[in-house]
Design an enzyme around this catalytic site. Structure first.
Site, mmCIF file in Angstrom:
data_model
loop_
_atom_site.group_PDB
_atom_site.id
_atom_site.type_symbol
_atom_site.label_atom_id
_atom_site.label_comp_id
_atom_site.label_asym_id
_atom_site.label_seq_id
_atom_site.Cartn_x
_atom_site.Cartn_y
_atom_site.Cartn_z
ATOM 1 N N GLN A 1 0.843 -1.204 0.000
ATOM 2 C CA GLN A 1 0.000 0.000 0.000
ATOM 3 C C GLN A 1 0.880 1.256 0.000
ATOM 4 O O GLN A 1 0.616 2.233 -0.700
ATOM 5 C CB GLN A 1 -0.903 0.010 1.238
ATOM 6 C CG GLN A 1 -1.919 -1.118 1.257
ATOM 7 C CD GLN A 1 -2.898 -1.007 2.415
ATOM 8 O OE1 GLN A 1 -2.597 -0.422 3.457
ATOM 9 N NE2 GLN A 1 -4.069 -1.579 2.255
ATOM 10 N N GLU B 1 14.785 -0.474 -0.604
ATOM 11 C CA GLU B 1 14.287 -1.590 0.212
ATOM 12 C C GLU B 1 15.379 -2.624 0.447
ATOM 13 O O GLU B 1 16.257 -2.839 -0.401
ATOM 14 C CB GLU B 1 13.083 -2.240 -0.511
ATOM 15 C CG GLU B 1 12.388 -3.290 0.346
ATOM 16 C CD GLU B 1 11.078 -3.802 -0.261
ATOM 17 O OE1 GLU B 1 10.737 -3.376 -1.385
ATOM 18 O OE2 GLU B 1 10.418 -4.631 0.392
ATOM 19 N N LEU C 1 8.247 17.528 2.780
ATOM 20 C CA LEU C 1 7.140 17.744 3.720
ATOM 21 C C LEU C 1 5.790 17.786 3.008
ATOM 22 O O LEU C 1 4.807 17.253 3.519
ATOM 23 C CB LEU C 1 7.403 19.031 4.521
ATOM 24 C CG LEU C 1 6.339 19.468 5.510
ATOM 25 C CD1 LEU C 1 6.025 18.382 6.532
ATOM 26 C CD2 LEU C 1 6.784 20.747 6.232
ATOM 27 N N ARG D 1 -3.207 8.187 4.824
ATOM 28 C CA ARG D 1 -2.917 6.969 5.583
ATOM 29 C C ARG D 1 -3.130 7.110 7.086
ATOM 30 O O ARG D 1 -3.159 6.096 7.789
ATOM 31 C CB ARG D 1 -1.485 6.506 5.294
ATOM 32 C CG ARG D 1 -1.235 6.233 3.813
ATOM 33 C CD ARG D 1 -2.218 5.232 3.230
ATOM 34 N NE ARG D 1 -1.916 4.954 1.823
ATOM 35 C CZ ARG D 1 -2.556 4.043 1.109
ATOM 36 N NH1 ARG D 1 -3.530 3.323 1.648
ATOM 37 N NH2 ARG D 1 -2.245 3.843 -0.154
HETATM 38 C C1 LIG Z 1 -8.347 4.331 1.536
HETATM 39 C C2 LIG Z 1 -7.574 3.994 0.291
HETATM 40 C C3 LIG Z 1 -8.020 2.960 -0.535
HETATM 41 C C4 LIG Z 1 -7.318 2.650 -1.710
HETATM 42 N N1 LIG Z 1 -7.734 1.616 -2.495
HETATM 43 C C5 LIG Z 1 -7.045 1.282 -3.613
HETATM 44 C C6 LIG Z 1 -7.442 0.213 -4.451
HETATM 45 O O1 LIG Z 1 -8.438 -0.437 -4.204
HETATM 46 N N2 LIG Z 1 -6.700 -0.096 -5.548
HETATM 47 C C7 LIG Z 1 -5.580 0.622 -5.885
HETATM 48 O O2 LIG Z 1 -4.935 0.328 -6.889
HETATM 49 N N3 LIG Z 1 -5.171 1.661 -5.102
HETATM 50 C C8 LIG Z 1 -5.860 2.004 -3.986
HETATM 51 N N4 LIG Z 1 -5.424 3.045 -3.203
HETATM 52 C C9 LIG Z 1 -4.205 3.755 -3.590
HETATM 53 C C10 LIG Z 1 -4.520 5.149 -4.197
HETATM 54 O O3 LIG Z 1 -5.288 5.010 -5.380
HETATM 55 C C11 LIG Z 1 -3.205 5.883 -4.514
HETATM 56 O O4 LIG Z 1 -2.467 5.136 -5.449
HETATM 57 C C12 LIG Z 1 -2.338 6.092 -3.292
HETATM 58 O O5 LIG Z 1 -3.112 6.565 -2.219
HETATM 59 C C13 LIG Z 1 -1.222 7.065 -3.608
HETATM 60 O O6 LIG Z 1 -1.800 8.334 -3.778
HETATM 61 P P1 LIG Z 1 -1.198 9.396 -4.776
HETATM 62 O O7 LIG Z 1 -1.115 8.853 -6.173
HETATM 63 O O8 LIG Z 1 -1.993 10.658 -4.607
HETATM 64 O O9 LIG Z 1 0.266 9.602 -4.147
HETATM 65 P P2 LIG Z 1 1.653 9.865 -4.843
HETATM 66 O O10 LIG Z 1 2.025 8.770 -5.757
HETATM 67 O O11 LIG Z 1 2.629 10.214 -3.736
HETATM 68 O O12 LIG Z 1 1.409 11.129 -5.702
HETATM 69 C C14 LIG Z 1 1.177 12.401 -5.085
HETATM 70 C C15 LIG Z 1 0.520 13.275 -6.115
HETATM 71 O O13 LIG Z 1 1.449 13.484 -7.195
HETATM 72 C C16 LIG Z 1 0.746 13.496 -8.418
HETATM 73 N N5 LIG Z 1 1.249 12.390 -9.254
HETATM 74 C C17 LIG Z 1 2.162 11.446 -8.906
HETATM 75 N N6 LIG Z 1 2.420 10.648 -9.939
HETATM 76 C C18 LIG Z 1 1.650 11.081 -10.976
HETATM 77 C C19 LIG Z 1 1.442 10.656 -12.305
HETATM 78 N N7 LIG Z 1 2.101 9.635 -12.826
HETATM 79 N N8 LIG Z 1 0.561 11.324 -13.053
HETATM 80 C C20 LIG Z 1 -0.119 12.365 -12.562
HETATM 81 N N9 LIG Z 1 0.019 12.835 -11.310
HETATM 82 C C21 LIG Z 1 0.892 12.196 -10.516
HETATM 83 C C22 LIG Z 1 -0.740 13.339 -8.098
HETATM 84 O O14 LIG Z 1 -1.306 14.607 -7.941
HETATM 85 C C23 LIG Z 1 -0.728 12.655 -6.766
HETATM 86 O O15 LIG Z 1 -1.893 12.886 -5.985
HETATM 87 C C24 LIG Z 1 -6.121 3.378 -2.048
HETATM 88 C C25 LIG Z 1 -5.694 4.409 -1.212
HETATM 89 C C26 LIG Z 1 -6.397 4.724 -0.046
HETATM 90 C C27 LIG Z 1 -5.883 5.837 0.848
#
Ligand SMILES: Cc1cc2nc3c(=O)[nH]c(=O)nc-3n(C[C@H](O)[C@H](O)[C@H](O)COP(=O)(O)OP(=O)(O)OC[C@H]3O[C@@H](n4cnc5c(N)ncnc54)[C@H](O)[C@@H]3O)c2cc1C
Length: 311
Positions: A109, A120, A221, A231
C-alpha cells in the site's frame, strides 16, 4: 520490535554522536533521532535525517536571505495561510528520511505513494528474518457488512484462536520451507551438502505477505502531508494507519506550526461540494432539508451529516 544487540549498539552510537552544524536543527526531533518507534508487533519507524524546520517554510515562502526578525505569530499566520490556500511549494523545502520495518502487505500500500525515494532491503542479496505480523486480538475482525473495503465486528473466543492458529501455522510453514530451500546455516554453509539449495531471489517467493521487510523512505514535507492525510485517515487500513500515526508524532516534533496547520486545515477539515454548501446555507437559514431535497446522493448526504455532527 526485536532489535539485535548489535543494532541497538549502532543506534546508541549514532545517538551519542554530536555533529556541529550551521544548519537549522530541531531539538524535539533530535531527541528521537535514530531511535526506533515501535509499530505493530515487530515493526518500527525511525527518523534518520531531516532538512529544514518551520522557519525553512517561511524563509522559502518569503524568499528571504536570513531567518529575519519576524515574530513567531507572523510565521504561524503565514504557515496557516499557505496550508489553507494550498500554496504547497514552500513545504517542499523540508525533507525527512525514515527507516521503516513493515509487513509486506503494508509495504504494497505504502509504495503506491510515488513521490518519495525508496531503497528496500534486498531479499535477493540477504536472507529475510523469521518475523511475521500477527494482529493483536482487538484488530482481528470479520469482513465489514456495509463496506466492501473494510472490517466489521471483532472476532473473539474460539473463532479468534482458530484464525490466529492458522495465520501463525501458515507463516511458520512458509518460513520453514524458505529455510529448507535456501539450505544455508548461520555461517552460510549448506545445511544439507547433498543438494545446492535455491537462489535467495527464488526461495523468497513462497513467503506470505505478513513477513516483514524494511526500507529507507525519504520525502519532502508536502508529500509527507499528502501521505499522512490518506494513511492516518480512519478510512485507511489499521496496519498502515499505525505507521502514519507514529509519523504524525514525528511531524509534530519536527515542524510544530506546520503540524498544527495540517491538523486544522487538512486532517480535521472537510471539503464541501457546491451542492453541500447549498445544503449548509439552507440549514443555516432554518429551512428543513432532507436527503431527497438536498440534491446529494444518499452516501454524500450521510457523509455531510456526519461532518456536521448530525445523524
Ligand atoms: C483508503 C484507500 C483505498 C485505496 N484503495 C485502492 C485500491 O483499491 N486499488 C488501488 O490500486 N489503489 C488504492 N489506493 C491507492 C490510491 O489510489 C493511490 O495510489 C495512493 O493513495 C497514492 O496516492 P497518490 O497517487 O496521490 O500519491 P503519490 O504517488 O505520492 O502522488 C502524489 C501526487 O502526485 C501526483 N502524481 C504522482 N504521480 C503522478 C502521475 N504519474 N501522473 C499524474 N500525477 C501524478 C498526483 O497529484 C498525486 O496525488 C487506495 C488508497 C487509499 C488511501
Amino acid at each position: 520490535m526485536p532489535l539485535t544487540p548489535e543494532q541497538e549498539q549502532e543506534i546508541a552510537a549514532e545517538r551519542a554522536a554530536d555533529r556541529p552544524t550551521r544548519r537549522a536543527t530541531v531539538p524535539a526531533l533530535e531527541e528521537i533521532l535514530y531511535a526506533a518507534i515501535p509499530v505493530l508487533d515487530h515493526g518500527f519507524v525511525r527518523v534518520i535525517d531531516y532538512m529544514g524546520d518551520d522557519g525553512a517554510i517561511v524563509q522559502a515562502a518569503r524568499v528571504s536571505y536570513g531567518r529575519g526578525t519576524r515574530r513567531v505569530s507572523e510565521d504561524r499566520g503565514l504557515i496557516n495561510y499557505l496550508m489553507r490556500h494550498r500554496h504547497t511549494t514552500p513545504f517542499e523545502m523540508c525533507e525527512i528520511k525514515y527507516h521503516v520495518k513493515l509487513p509486506i502487505f503494508v509495504a504494497r500500500q505504502w509504495i503506491r505513494h510515488r513521490t518519495a525515494n525508496v531503497n528496500e532491503y534486498s531479499a535477493r542479496y540477504s536472507i529475510l528474518d523469521n518475523e511475521f505480523y500477527i494482529p493483536a486480538p482487538g484488530h482481528l475482525a470479520a469482513q465489514a457488512a456495509t463496506n466492501r473495503q473494510g472490517r466489521g465486528e471483532v472476532i473473539e473466543g474460539e473463532a479468534a484462536r482458530r484464525v490466529l492458529d492458522l495465520l501463525r501455522e501458515d507463516a511458520e510453514r512458509a518460513y520453514a520451507g524458505y529455510a529448507e530451500l535456501l539450505n544455508e546455516d548461520d555461517a552460510g554453509a549448506p545445511r544439507d551438502p547433498s543438494w545446492p539449495g535455491l537462489a535467495r531471489e527464488l526461495a523468497r517467493m513462497n513467503l506470505s505477505l505478513n513477513f516483514y521487510t524494511q526500507w529507507y523512505w525519504k520525502t519532502d514535507l508536502h508529500n509527507l502531508l499528502h501521505f499522512l492525510s490518506l494513511r492516518a485517515d480512519p478510512h485507511a487500513q489499521y496496519e498502515i494507519r499505525a505507521y502514519a500515526e507514529a509519523m504524525l508524532d514525528t511531524l509534530r516534533r519536527w515542524v510544530p506550526m506546520a503540524h498544527e496547520a495540517f491538523l486544522e486545515y487538512r486532517m480535521n477539515a472537510v471539503t464541501l461540494s457546491a451542492s453541500a454548501i447549498k445544503v449548509v446555507c439552507r440549514l443555516l437559514a432554518g429551512e428543513p432539508v432532507d436527503q431527497a431535497s438536498s440534491g446529494l446522493s444518499p452516501r454524500e448526504w450521510r457523509e455531510l451529516m456526519a461532518s456536521l455532527g448530525r445523524t
